[in-house]
Design a protein around this motif. Structure first.
Motif, PDB file in Angstrom:
ATOM      1  N   TYR A 159      66.234  43.187 -18.502  1.00  0.00           N
ATOM      2  CA  TYR A 159      67.561  42.593 -18.673  1.00  0.00           C
ATOM      3  C   TYR A 159      67.897  42.412 -20.150  1.00  0.00           C
ATOM      4  O   TYR A 159      69.032  42.673 -20.579  1.00  0.00           O
ATOM      5  N   ASN A 160      66.920  41.994 -20.940  1.00  0.00           N
ATOM      6  CA  ASN A 160      67.149  41.854 -22.385  1.00  0.00           C
ATOM      7  C   ASN A 160      67.474  43.201 -23.021  1.00  0.00           C
ATOM      8  O   ASN A 160      68.320  43.291 -23.924  1.00  0.00           O
ATOM      9  N   LEU A 161      66.798  44.262 -22.587  1.00  0.00           N
ATOM     10  CA  LEU A 161      67.120  45.592 -23.095  1.00  0.00           C
ATOM     11  C   LEU A 161      68.553  45.956 -22.756  1.00  0.00           C
ATOM     12  O   LEU A 161      69.306  46.452 -23.608  1.00  0.00           O
ATOM     13  N   HIS A 162      68.951  45.729 -21.508  1.00  0.00           N
ATOM     14  CA  HIS A 162      70.339  45.998 -21.127  1.00  0.00           C
ATOM     15  C   HIS A 162      71.303  45.230 -22.019  1.00  0.00           C
ATOM     16  O   HIS A 162      72.275  45.798 -22.547  1.00  0.00           O
ATOM     17  N   ARG A 163      71.066  43.938 -22.209  1.00  0.00           N
ATOM     18  CA  ARG A 163      71.976  43.119 -23.015  1.00  0.00           C
ATOM     19  C   ARG A 163      72.025  43.599 -24.461  1.00  0.00           C
ATOM     20  O   ARG A 163      73.072  43.558 -25.109  1.00  0.00           O
ATOM     21  N   ALA A 164      70.887  44.071 -24.975  1.00  0.00           N
ATOM     22  CA  ALA A 164      70.801  44.476 -26.383  1.00  0.00           C
ATOM     23  C   ALA A 164      71.550  45.762 -26.679  1.00  0.00           C
ATOM     24  O   ALA A 164      71.998  45.968 -27.819  1.00  0.00           O
ATOM     25  N   VAL A 165      71.700  46.628 -25.663  1.00  0.00           N
ATOM     26  CA  VAL A 165      72.312  47.940 -25.928  1.00  0.00           C
ATOM     27  C   VAL A 165      73.462  48.254 -24.986  1.00  0.00           C
ATOM     28  O   VAL A 165      73.910  49.399 -24.894  1.00  0.00           O
ATOM     29  N   ALA A 166      73.970  47.231 -24.271  1.00  0.00           N
ATOM     30  CA  ALA A 166      75.066  47.454 -23.322  1.00  0.00           C
ATOM     31  C   ALA A 166      76.284  48.010 -24.049  1.00  0.00           C
ATOM     32  O   ALA A 166      76.505  47.739 -25.233  1.00  0.00           O
ATOM     33  N   PRO A 167      77.123  48.812 -23.354  1.00  0.00           N
ATOM     34  CA  PRO A 167      78.330  49.345 -23.977  1.00  0.00           C
ATOM     35  C   PRO A 167      79.141  48.245 -24.673  1.00  0.00           C
ATOM     36  O   PRO A 167      79.186  47.115 -24.164  1.00  0.00           O
ATOM     37  N   PRO A 168      79.700  48.544 -25.866  1.00  0.00           N
ATOM     38  CA  PRO A 168      79.946  49.874 -26.441  1.00  0.00           C
ATOM     39  C   PRO A 168      78.758  50.524 -27.135  1.00  0.00           C
ATOM     40  O   PRO A 168      78.918  51.598 -27.712  1.00  0.00           O
ATOM     41  N   TYR A 169      77.598  49.887 -27.162  1.00  0.00           N
ATOM     42  CA  TYR A 169      76.395  50.565 -27.638  1.00  0.00           C
ATOM     43  C   TYR A 169      75.984  51.606 -26.585  1.00  0.00           C
ATOM     44  O   TYR A 169      76.540  51.644 -25.481  1.00  0.00           O
ATOM     45  N   PRO A 170      75.018  52.487 -26.897  1.00  0.00           N
ATOM     46  CA  PRO A 170      74.729  53.605 -25.984  1.00  0.00           C
ATOM     47  C   PRO A 170      74.261  53.219 -24.592  1.00  0.00           C
ATOM     48  O   PRO A 170      74.385  54.000 -23.652  1.00  0.00           O
ATOM     49  N   GLY A 171      73.688  52.014 -24.411  1.00  0.00           N
ATOM     50  CA  GLY A 171      73.346  51.556 -23.070  1.00  0.00           C
ATOM     51  C   GLY A 171      71.894  51.766 -22.694  1.00  0.00           C
ATOM     52  O   GLY A 171      71.231  52.714 -23.133  1.00  0.00           O
ATOM     53  N   ALA A 172      71.383  50.858 -21.828  1.00  0.00           N
ATOM     54  CA  ALA A 172      70.064  51.035 -21.222  1.00  0.00           C
ATOM     55  C   ALA A 172      70.196  52.059 -20.102  1.00  0.00           C
ATOM     56  O   ALA A 172      71.158  52.018 -19.323  1.00  0.00           O
ATOM     57  N   PHE A 173      69.245  52.978 -19.997  1.00  0.00           N
ATOM     58  CA  PHE A 173      69.418  54.090 -19.058  1.00  0.00           C
ATOM     59  C   PHE A 173      68.130  54.402 -18.322  1.00  0.00           C
ATOM     60  O   PHE A 173      67.029  54.022 -18.723  1.00  0.00           O
TER      61      PHE A 173
ATOM     62  N   ALA B 276      82.738  61.043 -36.018  1.00  0.00           N
ATOM     63  CA  ALA B 276      83.301  61.566 -34.765  1.00  0.00           C
ATOM     64  C   ALA B 276      82.347  61.377 -33.599  1.00  0.00           C
ATOM     65  O   ALA B 276      82.763  61.421 -32.439  1.00  0.00           O
ATOM     66  N   THR B 277      81.065  61.145 -33.890  1.00  0.00           N
ATOM     67  CA  THR B 277      80.072  60.994 -32.824  1.00  0.00           C
ATOM     68  C   THR B 277      79.815  59.532 -32.460  1.00  0.00           C
ATOM     69  O   THR B 277      78.984  59.247 -31.610  1.00  0.00           O
ATOM     70  N   GLU B 278      80.519  58.609 -33.095  1.00  0.00           N
ATOM     71  CA  GLU B 278      80.293  57.182 -32.874  1.00  0.00           C
ATOM     72  C   GLU B 278      81.480  56.562 -32.162  1.00  0.00           C
ATOM     73  O   GLU B 278      82.634  56.869 -32.474  1.00  0.00           O
ATOM     74  N   THR B 279      81.218  55.681 -31.215  1.00  0.00           N
ATOM     75  CA  THR B 279      82.287  54.931 -30.558  1.00  0.00           C
ATOM     76  C   THR B 279      82.820  53.885 -31.529  1.00  0.00           C
ATOM     77  O   THR B 279      82.099  52.980 -31.935  1.00  0.00           O
ATOM     78  N   ILE B 280      84.087  54.016 -31.908  1.00  0.00           N
ATOM     79  CA  ILE B 280      84.679  53.104 -32.891  1.00  0.00           C
ATOM     80  C   ILE B 280      85.368  51.971 -32.139  1.00  0.00           C
ATOM     81  O   ILE B 280      86.508  52.107 -31.686  1.00  0.00           O
ATOM     82  N   TRP B 281      84.676  50.851 -31.999  1.00  0.00           N
ATOM     83  CA  TRP B 281      85.209  49.697 -31.288  1.00  0.00           C
ATOM     84  C   TRP B 281      85.529  48.543 -32.228  1.00  0.00           C
ATOM     85  O   TRP B 281      86.000  47.485 -31.790  1.00  0.00           O
ATOM     86  N   PHE B 282      85.315  48.755 -33.530  1.00  0.00           N
ATOM     87  CA  PHE B 282      85.426  47.686 -34.509  1.00  0.00           C
ATOM     88  C   PHE B 282      86.649  47.886 -35.409  1.00  0.00           C
ATOM     89  O   PHE B 282      87.296  48.932 -35.378  1.00  0.00           O
ATOM     90  N   GLU B 283      86.942  46.856 -36.202  1.00  0.00           N
ATOM     91  CA  GLU B 283      88.109  46.888 -37.083  1.00  0.00           C
ATOM     92  C   GLU B 283      87.906  47.871 -38.235  1.00  0.00           C
ATOM     93  O   GLU B 283      86.780  48.200 -38.608  1.00  0.00           O
TER      94      GLU B 283
ATOM     95  N   VAL C 299      77.515  38.795 -28.978  1.00  0.00           N
ATOM     96  CA  VAL C 299      76.900  38.084 -30.096  1.00  0.00           C
ATOM     97  C   VAL C 299      77.478  38.574 -31.412  1.00  0.00           C
ATOM     98  O   VAL C 299      77.710  37.788 -32.340  1.00  0.00           O
ATOM     99  N   PHE C 300      77.740  39.873 -31.518  1.00  0.00           N
ATOM    100  CA  PHE C 300      78.311  40.405 -32.753  1.00  0.00           C
ATOM    101  C   PHE C 300      79.672  39.771 -33.029  1.00  0.00           C
ATOM    102  O   PHE C 300      80.014  39.505 -34.186  1.00  0.00           O
ATOM    103  N   GLY C 301      80.443  39.509 -31.982  1.00  0.00           N
ATOM    104  CA  GLY C 301      81.719  38.829 -32.171  1.00  0.00           C
ATOM    105  C   GLY C 301      81.528  37.446 -32.770  1.00  0.00           C
ATOM    106  O   GLY C 301      82.279  37.020 -33.664  1.00  0.00           O
TER     107      GLY C 301
END
Length: 316
Positions: free
Chosen positions: A232-246, A50-57, A175-177
């Motif tokens: 920029y690499n940090l942003h790309r590595a964790v950009a939504p749907p991951y939690p994001g660079a902040f 319930a605490t995870e964003t479910i964006w996958f199949e 990349v995961f796609g």
């Protein structure tokens, strides 16, 4: 034309498997096993959090659709689960994006071997979240690897690999796609030889790679003293749907939703901006330690993308 691998499997007793699977890689890989004539006796998976964003199949939905038995133990290595798998006498055990380590007692139950699909070109990026680590480190290539499972993670002999490019602006999500497709291709190409017992076993030279652990949302905190490319690499590595660079500004929490690395030969950044976030004429700049900057195309606060009026409110 019927693929020779499918024809061969159909002409003899179907090889059987127990599959540990989750996520989109799990879904595509289960479909690939079925298409290659593998009889899946059981799928071991996870309940969605319930605490995870479910964006996958959904592996659960696929198992329900195909009538495949599925269990979701918190710990797969209990005597009860081991006994359940042993009773099925599987030829193969497969692990596709399953999040728990499997014990030697489980691995020993596979009469014809236990195999895992890993999201890197082993031996590089062994361990957790390999896609995110590869993007974070600015890699230009990664891939999917099918390998034998051992008690030590990602250390067994390599059966097959498929490489994919990481383009300069690709996020980990993108990349995961690509890796989901690469995993499917790798498994599809390897299965005929695996079924025939003739699959190659390429040594997995661990000295040529490193092991990486998991990442937490806090690991997305931006250090503006680093170079613009690193940020920029940090942003790309964790950009939504991951939690994001902040970044936190005056006690308020902001997540970069979209950004680009500024080409300073074609785009002029206002002079004398301090390190960190500045807004000039509704353009959001993230100025970094090397004097270069990223342009933040969308910035979130409390789950909402800031519009021009909100930017004036926070950064006036």
């Amino acid at each position: 034309m019927i693929d020779s691998g499918i024809k061969d499997a159909a002409n003899s007793a179907k090889p059987s498997a127990v599959v540990f699977a989750y996520h989109s890689v799990g879904v595509r890989s289960i479909k690939t096993l079925l298409a290659r004539g593998i009889d899946i006796k059981l799928v071991v998976s996870h309940e969605d959090s319930a605490t995870e964003t479910i964006w996958f199949e959904s592996v659960a939905a696929l198992c329900e659709e195909r009538g495949i038995p599925r269990i979701t133990p918190d710990n797969p290595n209990t005597p009860e689960v081991i006994a359940q798998i042993a009773a099925l006498q599987p030829d193969f055990i497969f692990s596709f994006y399953y999040r728990n380590m499997l014990s030697k007692d489980i691995l020993a139950l596979a009469k014809r071997g236990a195999y895992n699909l890993h999201g890197s070109l082993l031996p590089k990026y062994r361990g957790r979240v390999p896609v995110n680590w590869a993007v974070l480190h600015g890699e230009t290539e990664t891939g999917a690897t099918l390998h034998e499972m051992t008690v030590k993670p990602d250390a067994g002999a390599i059966i097959g690999q498929t490489a994919v490019p990481i383009l300069p602006d690709d996020t980990a999500f993108e990349v995961f796609g690509k890796l989901t497709v690469a995993a499917e291709q790798t498994l599809w190409n390897a299965l005929p030889a695996m079924i025939a017992g003739t699959a190659p076993r390429i040594p997995n030279d661990l000295s040529r790679g490193s092991y990486f652990g998991g990442r937490k949302p806090e690991d997305g905190r931006i250090d503006w003293s680093k170079s613009a490319q690193d940020v920029y690499n940090l942003h790309r590595a964790v950009a939504p749907p991951y939690p994001g660079a902040f970044t936190d500004i005056h006690g308020k929490h902001f997540i970069i939703e979209k950004a680009r690395l500024i080409n300073h030969s074609t785009t002029k950044v206002p002079a004398n901006l301090p390190q960190g976030v500045s807004v000039v004429d509704n353009v959001i700049f993230g100025v970094c330690g090397d004097g270069k900057a990223i342009e933040i195309l969308a910035l979130q606060h409390e789950g909402k993308t800031l519009d021009k009026e909100a930017l004036k409110l926070f950064f006036a």
